[in-house]
Scaffold this active site. Structure first.
Site, PDB file in Angstrom:
ATOM      1  CG  HIS A  64      -5.456  -3.513   0.212  1.00  0.00           C
ATOM      2  ND1 HIS A  64      -4.783  -3.265  -0.965  1.00  0.00           N
ATOM      3  CD2 HIS A  64      -5.135  -2.489   1.056  1.00  0.00           C
ATOM      4  CE1 HIS A  64      -4.090  -2.141  -0.851  1.00  0.00           C
ATOM      5  NE2 HIS A  64      -4.288  -1.650   0.371  1.00  0.00           N
ATOM      6  CG  ASP A  90      -2.082   0.958   1.133  1.00  0.00           C
ATOM      7  OD1 ASP A  90      -3.110   0.674   0.501  1.00  0.00           O
ATOM      8  OD2 ASP A  90      -1.923   2.044   1.727  1.00  0.00           O
ATOM      9  CG  ASP A 104      -5.816  -5.482  -3.079  1.00  0.00           C
ATOM     10  OD1 ASP A 104      -6.864  -4.860  -2.791  1.00  0.00           O
ATOM     11  OD2 ASP A 104      -4.709  -4.936  -3.148  1.00  0.00           O
TER      12      ASP A 104
END
Length: 301
Positions: free
Chosen positions: A280, A124, A250
């Site tokens: 995710h 991320d 994800d």
């Protein structure tokens, strides 16, 4: 710059987070404001460094199941909380959060600790910022493990990211623990959800979490497009081994491993992995598998 600091009492009784706190004092380059950054630092001082970088809206708690096994393997494990998250200080104005400011803050932290020989695991925003650190200081990094992230240059976004951006800006109360739980394929326990909520006693502490989705440079007009393009030029010459480990469930980053495999020469011939059944936040869904990938990558290299 008004800066908030989550009271230590908010973190009392965290599940599976027995780590001693470490702090670095940073100075914002634009305003001269002092900022305190928190990080985990476990294991032998002379062990090979594994740097674990979290994203939005999580914090180093995301890596609580990584530290023990990595330390047992002889590694020094370092996991910072980005400014605005976890136990780190949180500027109270959304305008204080920019992509470039985060890169500056983390650059100053990295060079302040004088870290080198680093194995980076990033996911991320830990990837967006972490890969910028690699581009800025390539000689400090020995290898990369990249999962569920990207380094966008204004060329569009997935439908999953579009939905996330819209939700993040419209929801009245930003439900951090609920968001992390929604990004996993397993159900977090109530204690785990509470741990993700802990850094944010009220909405005033969440300005960074609110702002981050708007900072991802998915259009040509976004700030940091030029800087990310320059970073890609460095990554395309990066000669240390790179492996990807994206998950299959994800909606935000699905298929995002391809750009790294295609554009970074040292990713060629590496045993890239698709983590089956991972959401995710694949650190919550497959911590043992990911630790194994990190350690195997270090042994091969």
């Amino acid at each position: 710059m008004l800066v908030l600091r989550t009271p230590d009492a908010a973190f009392a009784g965290l599940t599976d987070y027995p780590f001693a706190p470490h702090h670095a004092e940073l100075t914002d380059r634009a305003t001269g404001t002092a900022l305190r950054l928190h990080y985990i630092d476990e294991g032998p001082r002379d062990g090979p460094i594994v740097l674990l970088m979290h994203g939005e809206p999580s914090w180093s708690y995301l890596y609580r199941k990584f530290a023990g096994p990595l330390v047992a393997a002889g590694c020094r494990v370092i996991a910072p909380d980005l400014i605005g998250f976890g136990k780190s200080d949180k500027p109270a104005d959304r305008a204080d959060y920019t992509f470039e400011r985060h890169v500056e803050w983390m650059s100053d932290w990295l060079t302040g600790l004088n870290l080198s020989g680093i194995t980076l695991f990033c996911q991320d925003w830990g990837g967006l910022i972490g890969l910028r650190l690699v581009a800025a200081f390539p000689d400090r990094f020995a290898r990369l493990v990249i999962g569920n992230t990207g380094l966008p240059i204004g060329t569009g976004w997935s439908e999953g990211f579009r939905a996330w951006l819209e939700f993040s800006q419209k929801v009245e109360t930003f439900p951090v623990g609920f968001i992390v739980n929604g990004g996993t394929t397993r159900d977090l326990t109530p204690a785990e959800v509470a741990a993700y909520d802990a850094p944010f006693p009220d909405e005033s502490f969440k300005e960074g979490a609110r702002q981050f989705p708007t900072l991802v440079p998915v259009t040509p007009e976004h700030a940091s497009v030029a800087q990310n393009k320059a970073a890609w030029e460095v990554l395309e010459r990066f000669d240390k081994p790179v492996v990807t480990c994206f998950s299959d469930k994800d909606a935000v980053t699905h298929g995002g491993e391809k750009v790294f495999i295609e554009r970074i020469p040292s990713a060629a011939g590496q045993p890239h992995t698709i983590v089956k059944g991972g959401g995710h936040f694949l650190q919550e869904d497959a911590p043992e598998e990911l630790v194994g990938i990190i350690l195997d990558h270090m042994k091969r290299a």
